[in-house]
Motif scaffolding. Structure first.
Motif, PDB file in Angstrom:
ATOM      1  N   ALA A 193       0.827  -1.208   0.000  1.00  0.00           N
ATOM      2  CA  ALA A 193       0.000   0.000   0.000  1.00  0.00           C
ATOM      3  C   ALA A 193       0.859   1.254   0.000  1.00  0.00           C
ATOM      4  O   ALA A 193       0.443   2.311  -0.489  1.00  0.00           O
ATOM      5  N   MET A 194       2.084   1.158   0.536  1.00  0.00           N
ATOM      6  CA  MET A 194       2.961   2.329   0.617  1.00  0.00           C
ATOM      7  C   MET A 194       3.873   2.473  -0.600  1.00  0.00           C
ATOM      8  O   MET A 194       4.648   3.431  -0.676  1.00  0.00           O
ATOM      9  N   GLN A 195       3.788   1.569  -1.546  1.00  0.00           N
ATOM     10  CA  GLN A 195       4.677   1.609  -2.714  1.00  0.00           C
ATOM     11  C   GLN A 195       4.619   2.918  -3.502  1.00  0.00           C
ATOM     12  O   GLN A 195       5.649   3.395  -3.978  1.00  0.00           O
ATOM     13  N   PRO A 196       3.453   3.554  -3.683  1.00  0.00           N
ATOM     14  CA  PRO A 196       3.433   4.797  -4.462  1.00  0.00           C
ATOM     15  C   PRO A 196       4.150   5.960  -3.787  1.00  0.00           C
ATOM     16  O   PRO A 196       4.437   6.968  -4.439  1.00  0.00           O
ATOM     17  N   CYS A 197       4.426   5.857  -2.496  1.00  0.00           N
ATOM     18  CA  CYS A 197       5.021   6.971  -1.761  1.00  0.00           C
ATOM     19  C   CYS A 197       6.506   7.109  -2.085  1.00  0.00           C
ATOM     20  O   CYS A 197       7.213   6.116  -2.285  1.00  0.00           O
ATOM     21  N   ARG A 198       6.971   8.342  -2.123  1.00  0.00           N
ATOM     22  CA  ARG A 198       8.398   8.597  -2.295  1.00  0.00           C
ATOM     23  C   ARG A 198       9.133   8.151  -1.035  1.00  0.00           C
ATOM     24  O   ARG A 198       8.641   8.312   0.082  1.00  0.00           O
ATOM     25  N   SER A 199      10.327   7.588  -1.203  1.00  0.00           N
ATOM     26  CA  SER A 199      11.001   6.917  -0.099  1.00  0.00           C
ATOM     27  C   SER A 199      11.871   7.814   0.765  1.00  0.00           C
ATOM     28  O   SER A 199      12.500   7.327   1.698  1.00  0.00           O
ATOM     29  N   ASP A 200      11.963   9.130   0.485  1.00  0.00           N
ATOM     30  CA  ASP A 200      12.763   9.981   1.363  1.00  0.00           C
ATOM     31  C   ASP A 200      12.073  10.087   2.722  1.00  0.00           C
ATOM     32  O   ASP A 200      10.890   9.781   2.873  1.00  0.00           O
ATOM     33  N   GLN A 201      12.817  10.550   3.736  1.00  0.00           N
ATOM     34  CA  GLN A 201      12.315  10.478   5.098  1.00  0.00           C
ATOM     35  C   GLN A 201      11.055  11.298   5.321  1.00  0.00           C
ATOM     36  O   GLN A 201      10.115  10.857   5.999  1.00  0.00           O
ATOM     37  N   LYS A 202      10.982  12.495   4.754  1.00  0.00           N
ATOM     38  CA  LYS A 202       9.797  13.339   4.945  1.00  0.00           C
ATOM     39  C   LYS A 202       8.548  12.632   4.446  1.00  0.00           C
ATOM     40  O   LYS A 202       7.528  12.568   5.147  1.00  0.00           O
ATOM     41  N   ASN A 203       8.613  12.092   3.229  1.00  0.00           N
ATOM     42  CA  ASN A 203       7.434  11.439   2.665  1.00  0.00           C
ATOM     43  C   ASN A 203       7.170  10.086   3.308  1.00  0.00           C
ATOM     44  O   ASN A 203       6.019   9.646   3.366  1.00  0.00           O
ATOM     45  N   ALA A 204       8.216   9.425   3.782  1.00  0.00           N
ATOM     46  CA  ALA A 204       8.008   8.168   4.504  1.00  0.00           C
ATOM     47  C   ALA A 204       7.227   8.419   5.785  1.00  0.00           C
ATOM     48  O   ALA A 204       6.333   7.640   6.150  1.00  0.00           O
ATOM     49  N   ASN A 205       7.531   9.510   6.473  1.00  0.00           N
ATOM     50  CA  ASN A 205       6.781   9.852   7.686  1.00  0.00           C
ATOM     51  C   ASN A 205       5.313  10.109   7.357  1.00  0.00           C
ATOM     52  O   ASN A 205       4.410   9.619   8.039  1.00  0.00           O
ATOM     53  N   GLY A 206       5.083  10.898   6.300  1.00  0.00           N
ATOM     54  CA  GLY A 206       3.703  11.192   5.924  1.00  0.00           C
ATOM     55  C   GLY A 206       2.955   9.972   5.454  1.00  0.00           C
ATOM     56  O   GLY A 206       1.768   9.792   5.760  1.00  0.00           O
ATOM     57  N   CYS A 207       3.633   9.108   4.708  1.00  0.00           N
ATOM     58  CA  CYS A 207       2.988   7.918   4.150  1.00  0.00           C
ATOM     59  C   CYS A 207       2.596   6.920   5.240  1.00  0.00           C
ATOM     60  O   CYS A 207       1.458   6.440   5.274  1.00  0.00           O
ATOM     61  N   THR A 208       3.531   6.615   6.134  1.00  0.00           N
ATOM     62  CA  THR A 208       3.218   5.672   7.212  1.00  0.00           C
ATOM     63  C   THR A 208       2.161   6.257   8.142  1.00  0.00           C
ATOM     64  O   THR A 208       1.285   5.535   8.637  1.00  0.00           O
ATOM     65  N   GLY A 209       2.223   7.565   8.355  1.00  0.00           N
ATOM     66  CA  GLY A 209       1.195   8.209   9.170  1.00  0.00           C
ATOM     67  C   GLY A 209      -0.169   8.116   8.527  1.00  0.00           C
ATOM     68  O   GLY A 209      -1.184   7.905   9.214  1.00  0.00           O
ATOM     69  N   ASN A 210      -0.222   8.259   7.213  1.00  0.00           N
ATOM     70  CA  ASN A 210      -1.490   8.138   6.489  1.00  0.00           C
ATOM     71  C   ASN A 210      -2.074   6.739   6.635  1.00  0.00           C
ATOM     72  O   ASN A 210      -3.275   6.570   6.884  1.00  0.00           O
ATOM     73  N   VAL A 211      -1.234   5.712   6.457  1.00  0.00           N
ATOM     74  CA  VAL A 211      -1.715   4.331   6.551  1.00  0.00           C
ATOM     75  C   VAL A 211      -2.219   4.032   7.958  1.00  0.00           C
ATOM     76  O   VAL A 211      -3.320   3.492   8.151  1.00  0.00           O
TER      77      VAL A 211
END
Length: 294
Positions: A193-211
């Motif tokens: 589910a997180m594959q579309p997210c950019r892997s840099d730290q800022k977007n990783a934080n936002g992506c995991t928080g979204n999930v």
């Protein structure tokens, strides 16, 4: 360099001199990164993505209107510090470099602050102003669009709407609808589910928080609508405390580390998804029993 264009150069391990700056770069032994510009054509907000081939020439360029979210390819011709961009519909950009440097000298993609000029189509002539906002590879137009606001009151949603931190909602919903089969399948579902997210730290934080937030919202809905399991809000609160403690105990990130928050949220997302797949019936063993390998 001056203002936003200032940077500093440091010696990399490989012996290359790299320039570390938000808007500037000085590596000459690697391809230019992509440049993201935002601004206006007339009063219409636009984004332009430029991939330089060298100081003045381009490998690729396109633009999009913020209101349309559709990329429009451009054919480019460089003439010193001036560029002619032609779009398929007949629009023509006549642009030149602009800089905030007080010192005279050639302006190029390494030291420019943006582009300025006109857009013409037939009898229409509109002013164009574009500022360099982001310099990095893998750049998408939507990274420069204003962040959309989540639609509230219509069920579970992702609280952060940055396009590079939006998970695959369809895949996540499909995972929620699956019955629990194994911990490895749960982890694979969250990671997928997180594959579309950019892997840099800022977007990783936002992506995991979204999930994690999305799964919490689904659990809240189930708690208020399904009392068959005997798992109520109080039981969920106690379960959540234990799950958070377990995730913190098994992380290999320091509390002050940049990846700590994303790691805890990803761990919690897997626990929440398993809880949903198992009909709000907690399993005794946490999914993660030791620090993950990175």
């Amino acid at each position: 360099m001056s203002g936003a264009m200032k940077g500093f150069c440091r010696r990399a391990l490989a012996g290359l001199t790299l320039c570390v700056s938000h808007f500037a770069f000085c590596a000459v032994t690697r391809p230019f990164p992509m440049l993201g510009l935002s601004g206006t054509i007339g009063d219409l907000p636009v984004v332009m993505i430029v991939t330089p081939a060298d100081d003045t020439h381009l490998r690729d360029v396109h633009y999009s209107y913020v209101s349309q979210h559709r990329e429009i390819p451009l054919k480019a011709k460089a003439q010193g510090e001036t560029f002619i961009f032609v779009e398929p519909g007949g629009g023509v950009f006549d642009l030149r470099f602009v800089t905030s440097r007080p010192d005279p000298g050639p302006v190029n993609w390494r030291n420019a602050a943006g582009l300025q000029g006109t857009w013409t189509k037939g009898a229409r002539h509109l002013p164009v102003v574009l500022h360099i906002e982001i310099v990095r590879d893998g750049l998408r137009d939507c990274a420069l669009y204003p962040e959309a606001k989540p639609v509230m009151g219509v069920g579970p949603h992702f609280p952060s709407q940055g396009c590079e931190e939006l998970p695959d909602r369809r895949r996540l919903d499909a995972c929620i609808g699956q019955p629990y089969s194994s911990d490895s399948e749960v982890v694979a579902c969250v990671d997928g589910a997180m594959q579309p997210c950019r892997s840099d730290q800022k977007n990783a934080n936002g992506c995991t928080g979204n999930v994690a937030s999305y799964l919490e919202q689904v659990i809240d809905v189930r708690l208020s609508s399904d009392g068959r399991t005997g798992f109520d809000e109080r039981a969920y609160g106690l379960w959540r405390e234990r799950a958070v403690s377990s995730c913190k105990a098994t992380t290999d990130f320091g509390v002050d580390g940049t990846g700590y928050g994303a790691d805890i949220m990803r761990c919690m997302a897997t626990e929440e998804l398993r809880l949903l797949q198992n009909g709000l019936r907690p399993l005794p063993q946490p999914i993660r029993t030791h620090p993950p390998r990175h």
